[in-house]
Design an enzyme around this catalytic site. Structure first.
Site, PDB file in Angstrom:
ATOM      1  CG  LEU A 132       3.644   1.237   0.585  1.00  0.00           C
ATOM      2  CD1 LEU A 132       2.491   1.598   1.523  1.00  0.00           C
ATOM      3  CD2 LEU A 132       4.357   2.485   0.139  1.00  0.00           C
ATOM      4  CG  HIS A 178      -6.681   6.922  22.023  1.00  0.00           C
ATOM      5  ND1 HIS A 178      -6.533   7.821  23.051  1.00  0.00           N
ATOM      6  CD2 HIS A 178      -5.459   6.376  21.820  1.00  0.00           C
ATOM      7  CE1 HIS A 178      -5.277   7.823  23.457  1.00  0.00           C
ATOM      8  NE2 HIS A 178      -4.597   6.955  22.718  1.00  0.00           N
ATOM      9  CE  LYS A 213       3.373   6.681   0.176  1.00  0.00           C
ATOM     10  NZ  LYS A 213       4.649   6.254   0.717  1.00  0.00           N
ATOM     11  CD  GLU A 246       8.297  -1.959   3.027  1.00  0.00           C
ATOM     12  OE1 GLU A 246       8.098  -1.586   1.859  1.00  0.00           O
ATOM     13  OE2 GLU A 246       7.473  -1.781   3.937  1.00  0.00           O
ATOM     14  CE1 TYR A 285       3.220   7.991   4.386  1.00  0.00           C
ATOM     15  CE2 TYR A 285       4.322   9.176   2.622  1.00  0.00           C
ATOM     16  CZ  TYR A 285       4.310   8.172   3.562  1.00  0.00           C
ATOM     17  OH  TYR A 285       5.395   7.332   3.666  1.00  0.00           O
ATOM     18  NE  ARG A 324       0.896   3.721  -2.430  1.00  0.00           N
ATOM     19  CZ  ARG A 324       2.177   3.789  -2.779  1.00  0.00           C
ATOM     20  NH1 ARG A 324       2.890   2.673  -2.896  1.00  0.00           N
ATOM     21  NH2 ARG A 324       2.753   4.947  -3.023  1.00  0.00           N
ATOM     22  NE  ARG A 354      -3.319  12.496  23.037  1.00  0.00           N
ATOM     23  CZ  ARG A 354      -3.398  11.381  23.761  1.00  0.00           C
ATOM     24  NH1 ARG A 354      -4.282  11.301  24.730  1.00  0.00           N
ATOM     25  NH2 ARG A 354      -2.603  10.369  23.496  1.00  0.00           N
TER      26      ARG A 354
HETATM   27  N1  PMP Z   1       8.023   0.938   1.058  1.00  0.00           N
HETATM   28  C1  PMP Z   1       7.927   1.983   1.900  1.00  0.00           C
HETATM   29  C2  PMP Z   1       7.979   1.725   3.368  1.00  0.00           C
HETATM   30  C3  PMP Z   1       7.817   3.295   1.399  1.00  0.00           C
HETATM   31  O1  PMP Z   1       7.703   4.327   2.237  1.00  0.00           O
HETATM   32  C4  PMP Z   1       7.824   3.498  -0.010  1.00  0.00           C
HETATM   33  C5  PMP Z   1       7.748   4.893  -0.568  1.00  0.00           C
HETATM   34  N2  PMP Z   1       6.453   5.285  -0.831  1.00  0.00           N
HETATM   35  C6  PMP Z   1       7.914   2.379  -0.857  1.00  0.00           C
HETATM   36  C7  PMP Z   1       8.010   1.116  -0.288  1.00  0.00           C
HETATM   37  C8  PMP Z   1       7.939   2.527  -2.353  1.00  0.00           C
HETATM   38  O2  PMP Z   1       6.662   2.788  -2.869  1.00  0.00           O
HETATM   39  P1  PMP Z   1       6.496   3.600  -4.220  1.00  0.00           P
HETATM   40  O3  PMP Z   1       7.256   2.865  -5.270  1.00  0.00           O
HETATM   41  O4  PMP Z   1       5.018   3.567  -4.469  1.00  0.00           O
HETATM   42  O5  PMP Z   1       7.017   4.956  -3.985  1.00  0.00           O
END
Ligand code: PMP
Length: 277
Positions: A199, A99, A143, A175, A30, A49, A97
């Site tokens: 991310l 995998h 993502k 994070e 997403y 991304r 279903r």
């Molecule tokens: N880390 C995670 C785990 C996230 O879900 C997000 C939100 N997308 C971010 C960092 C921040 O990324 P962005 O600045 O691209 O929204």
């Protein structure tokens, strides 16, 4: 209106199959885009991304970047959106279903645009956070729809009355549950490197660029919970939360317990990158 499976439909008639692999396996990816003044912010970085996430999980996106962009822009126009977010996801499609990747399943894209006010109150006041072990998988750079690790962490914060969670692996800070974390210590920014454990946030990249342009030292390196506790300032970055100060961690104040001068300056510089109408 929702874009789903090749068409735009009213929300009330949007539906997905119970055999969608996003539903069974979280088998999909997403993106969340920001819209400021009716225009998408850093759209190319988000598309890059998205395309990388798709490539890394062996998913063929249903549309070209140009076609996807035309769909998302039509959502903005249709909703007459000014300050908004676009949520979009692509799953590997509908199949019984099993995998391994199904032969011949067609990826399903869903997208919608929602009014989303700027996070001004929290940007001014700051938020509180708790620290918790990062129990997510080892490809946090993708993502994907598998967000249970973040969901559980955020729920724990909610139950304890904190606004967010700072995640760590064996004492190394990665994070937050849905944002990147940056700390300020002795005039330099410190943040986990953009590897497989976080991310690669678009807002993070913008902020680090702005800091470097100002001549502020940026150190992309893993730092510990102990360093976090001794930080002068801490803030999170994300598309939705922009640059939000963290003023309290595990019940203790960060620095002076209020948003600090580096955070303020970066918020100010960030503001200048937003197209106003
Ligand atoms: N880390 C995670 C785990 C996230 O879900 C997000 C939100 N997308 C971010 C960092 C921040 O990324 P962005 O600045 O691209 O929204």
């Amino acid at each position: 209106m929702i874009w789903i499976d090749d068409r735009l439909v009213p929300e009330s008639s949007a539906s997905v199959s119970y055999m969608d692999r996003g539903y069974y396996f979280g088998d999909g990816i997403y993106e969340v885009f920001r819209v400021y003044g009716g225009r998408m912010y850093e759209a190319d970085a988000h598309y890059e991304r998205l395309e990388r996430s798709a490539r890394e999980i062996g998913l063929k996106l249903p549309y070209t970047r140009k076609e996807t962009d035309a769909i998302l822009v039509s959502l903005i126009e249709r909703e007459k959106a000014r300050n908004a977010t676009i949520y979009m996801q692509v799953t590997r499609g509908v199949a019984p279903r099993s995998h391994a990747f199904p032969a011949g399943a067609k990826p399903v894209m869903m997208a919608y645009c929602n009014d989303t006010p700027r996070p001004t109150p929290t940007m001014e006041k700051g938020i509180t956070a708790i620290t918790r072990p990062d129990i997510r998988w080892l490809r946090c750079d993708l993502k994907t729809l598998n967000l249970l690790g973040s969901v559980l962490a955020k729920q724990e914060a909610a139950e304890l009355g904190a606004d967010d969670v700072i995640l760590h692996r064996d004492g190394v800070v990665t994070e937050c549950s849905a944002s990147n974390l940056i700390i300020v210590k002795d005039g330099a920014l410190h943040t986990h490197p953009a590897d497989h454990l976080i991310l690669h946030g678009i807002t993070r990249a913008v902020v680090l660029r702005l800091a470097r342009e100002r001549g502020v030292e940026v150190r992309e390196r893993p730092f510990t919970l102990e360093e976090l506790r001794k930080a002068d300032e801490a803030f999170l970055t994300s598309t939705i939360m922009e640059i939000t100060p963290i003023v309290q961690i595990d019940g203790l104040p960060v620095g002076g317990g209020e948003p600090g001068p580096f955070t303020h300056r970066l918020q100010h510089d960030f503001e200048a990158t937003i197209p106003h109408n």
